[in-house]
Design an enzyme around this catalytic site. Structure first.
Site, PDB file in Angstrom:
ATOM      1  N   ASP A  10      68.803 -31.180  79.013  1.00 30.66           N
ATOM      2  CA  ASP A  10      68.652 -30.932  80.448  1.00 30.66           C
ATOM      3  C   ASP A  10      69.730 -29.929  80.858  1.00 30.66           C
ATOM      4  O   ASP A  10      70.925 -30.199  80.721  1.00 30.66           O
ATOM      5  CB  ASP A  10      68.857 -32.277  81.163  1.00 30.66           C
ATOM      6  N   ILE A  11      69.322 -28.787  81.359  1.00 27.54           N
ATOM      7  CA  ILE A  11      70.276 -27.708  81.649  1.00 27.54           C
ATOM      8  C   ILE A  11      71.278 -28.112  82.731  1.00 27.54           C
ATOM      9  O   ILE A  11      72.392 -27.591  82.764  1.00 27.54           O
ATOM     10  CB  ILE A  11      69.520 -26.408  82.019  1.00 27.54           C
ATOM     11  N   ASN A  24      62.006 -19.677  92.437  1.00 34.19           N
ATOM     12  CA  ASN A  24      60.882 -18.905  92.969  1.00 34.19           C
ATOM     13  C   ASN A  24      61.447 -17.948  94.015  1.00 34.19           C
ATOM     14  O   ASN A  24      62.614 -18.038  94.387  1.00 34.19           O
ATOM     15  CB  ASN A  24      59.771 -19.799  93.518  1.00 34.19           C
ATOM     16  N   VAL A  33      62.737 -27.004  86.732  1.00 36.95           N
ATOM     17  CA  VAL A  33      64.173 -26.876  86.551  1.00 36.95           C
ATOM     18  C   VAL A  33      64.863 -26.563  87.883  1.00 36.95           C
ATOM     19  O   VAL A  33      65.989 -27.006  88.136  1.00 36.95           O
ATOM     20  CB  VAL A  33      64.472 -25.842  85.436  1.00 36.95           C
ATOM     21  N   ASP A  34      64.192 -25.851  88.745  1.00 37.18           N
ATOM     22  CA  ASP A  34      64.715 -25.505  90.077  1.00 37.18           C
ATOM     23  C   ASP A  34      65.033 -26.783  90.868  1.00 37.18           C
ATOM     24  O   ASP A  34      66.144 -26.950  91.401  1.00 37.18           O
ATOM     25  CB  ASP A  34      63.635 -24.680  90.795  1.00 37.18           C
ATOM     26  N   SER A 122      59.672 -19.147  83.137  1.00 36.84           N
ATOM     27  CA  SER A 122      58.212 -18.963  83.277  1.00 36.84           C
ATOM     28  C   SER A 122      57.363 -19.877  82.387  1.00 36.84           C
ATOM     29  O   SER A 122      56.134 -19.861  82.491  1.00 36.84           O
ATOM     30  CB  SER A 122      57.770 -17.514  83.030  1.00 36.84           C
ATOM     31  N   GLY A 124      57.076 -23.098  82.342  1.00 30.88           N
ATOM     32  CA  GLY A 124      56.666 -24.375  82.913  1.00 30.88           C
ATOM     33  C   GLY A 124      55.513 -24.171  83.880  1.00 30.88           C
ATOM     34  O   GLY A 124      54.400 -23.818  83.489  1.00 30.88           O
ATOM     35  N   ILE A 125      55.815 -24.337  85.163  1.00 30.50           N
ATOM     36  CA  ILE A 125      54.797 -24.231  86.212  1.00 30.50           C
ATOM     37  C   ILE A 125      54.134 -22.846  86.178  1.00 30.50           C
ATOM     38  O   ILE A 125      52.941 -22.713  86.491  1.00 30.50           O
ATOM     39  CB  ILE A 125      55.456 -24.511  87.591  1.00 30.50           C
ATOM     40  N   TYR A 126      54.867 -21.812  85.762  1.00 33.48           N
ATOM     41  CA  TYR A 126      54.315 -20.451  85.746  1.00 33.48           C
ATOM     42  C   TYR A 126      53.469 -20.147  84.507  1.00 33.48           C
ATOM     43  O   TYR A 126      52.944 -19.038  84.379  1.00 33.48           O
ATOM     44  CB  TYR A 126      55.420 -19.411  85.956  1.00 33.48           C
TER      45      TYR A 126
HETATM   46  P1  ADP Z   1      58.706 -21.692  85.879  1.00 40.48           P
HETATM   47  O1  ADP Z   1      58.164 -21.859  87.274  1.00 40.48           O
HETATM   48  O2  ADP Z   1      59.549 -20.430  85.703  1.00 40.48           O
HETATM   49  O3  ADP Z   1      57.667 -21.858  84.831  1.00 40.48           O
HETATM   50  P2  ADP Z   1      59.710 -24.425  85.378  1.00 40.48           P
HETATM   51  O4  ADP Z   1      60.947 -25.033  85.930  1.00 40.48           O
HETATM   52  O5  ADP Z   1      58.415 -25.003  85.769  1.00 40.48           O
HETATM   53  O6  ADP Z   1      59.816 -22.851  85.737  1.00 40.48           O
HETATM   54  O7  ADP Z   1      59.783 -24.441  83.800  1.00 40.48           O
HETATM   55  C1  ADP Z   1      60.583 -23.602  83.013  1.00 40.48           C
HETATM   56  C2  ADP Z   1      60.999 -24.358  81.766  1.00 40.48           C
HETATM   57  O8  ADP Z   1      62.086 -25.226  82.094  1.00 40.48           O
HETATM   58  C3  ADP Z   1      59.913 -25.242  81.169  1.00 40.48           C
HETATM   59  O9  ADP Z   1      59.932 -25.082  79.753  1.00 40.48           O
HETATM   60  C4  ADP Z   1      60.333 -26.648  81.584  1.00 40.48           C
HETATM   61  O10 ADP Z   1      59.927 -27.631  80.622  1.00 40.48           O
HETATM   62  C5  ADP Z   1      61.830 -26.506  81.554  1.00 40.48           C
HETATM   63  N1  ADP Z   1      62.615 -27.482  82.329  1.00 40.48           N
HETATM   64  C6  ADP Z   1      62.253 -28.281  83.356  1.00 40.48           C
HETATM   65  N2  ADP Z   1      63.299 -29.021  83.769  1.00 40.48           N
HETATM   66  C7  ADP Z   1      64.360 -28.666  82.996  1.00 40.48           C
HETATM   67  C8  ADP Z   1      65.721 -29.059  82.907  1.00 40.48           C
HETATM   68  N3  ADP Z   1      66.244 -29.987  83.719  1.00 40.48           N
HETATM   69  N4  ADP Z   1      66.515 -28.466  81.951  1.00 40.48           N
HETATM   70  C9  ADP Z   1      66.024 -27.519  81.137  1.00 40.48           C
HETATM   71  N5  ADP Z   1      64.749 -27.106  81.165  1.00 40.48           N
HETATM   72  C10 ADP Z   1      63.928 -27.674  82.079  1.00 40.48           C
END
Ligand code: ADP
Length: 169
Positions: A10-11, A24, A33-34, A122, A124-126
């Protein structure tokens, strides 16, 4: 030379000097992650983001760009927000994704950050396919001219970790 390291986790728990947020363009928070960064980092991050929106970034942050704020309650000193492109099957947006990594490193250089932790922007949700997202991330960081000593990719799940590992091995 920038050393590339891979970590599964987890970052928001990373102690890099700067952590990158897959934001975004509103800069006002979102899912993935945001959401995690704002939740753990507390209200100071959003307060900084609102100041950016009230100033130079009235229309938000453009895709492929990056900007820094405080990291609030996180261990890091700064959060570098970057806006990844949504994946498209019709249009090749790879250079915008590469730009997220280049611009984040440029901002890190301005801040003087020597260690930077990145999520898979990008992917994840993107909707960006993880193998391609990993290739672009690793290639771009390898080619970048930066004073950052360590770029750490923090991958949330095993599939993402393995995709990055295939690029680094
Ligand atoms: P985007 O909208 O740019 O796709 P996301 O946050 O949906 O961004 O996802 C980007 C990546 O971050 C995905 O691989 C997701 O699994 C990952 N992610 C989500 N939460 C965390 C976290 N707490 N730490 C690290 N990576 C995460």
């Amino acid at each position: 030379m920038t050393t590339i390291r891979l970590v599964r986790g987890d970052i928001t728990r990373e102690s890099a000097e700067a952590i990158v947020n897959a934001a975004n363009s509103s800069l006002l928070g979102g899912g993935g992650v945001d959401g995690a960064i704002h939740r753990r980092g507390g209200p100071a991050i959003l307060a900084d983001c609102r100041k950016l929106r009230a100033g130079h970034y009235g229309k938000g942050l453009a895709t492929g760009k990056a900007v820094a704020t405080t990291a609030g309650d996180l261990d890091a000193r700064w959060v570098i927000h970057t806006v990844g492109p949504r994946y498209s099957q019709q249009e090749d947006r790879s250079d915008l994704l590469a730009s997220c990594y280049r611009e984040s490193l440029r901002v890190a250089d301005e801040l003087g950050a020597r260690t930077v932790a990145f999520p898979a922007v990008s992917a994840g949700i993107y909707g960006w396919p993880i193998d391609d997202a990993a290739r672009i991330a690793v290639e771009t960081v390898r080619k970048a001219e930066t004073g950052v000593e360590e770029a750490r990719f923090v991958l949330f799940d095993e599939k993402a970790y393995q995709a990055f590992a295939r690029q680094v091995d």
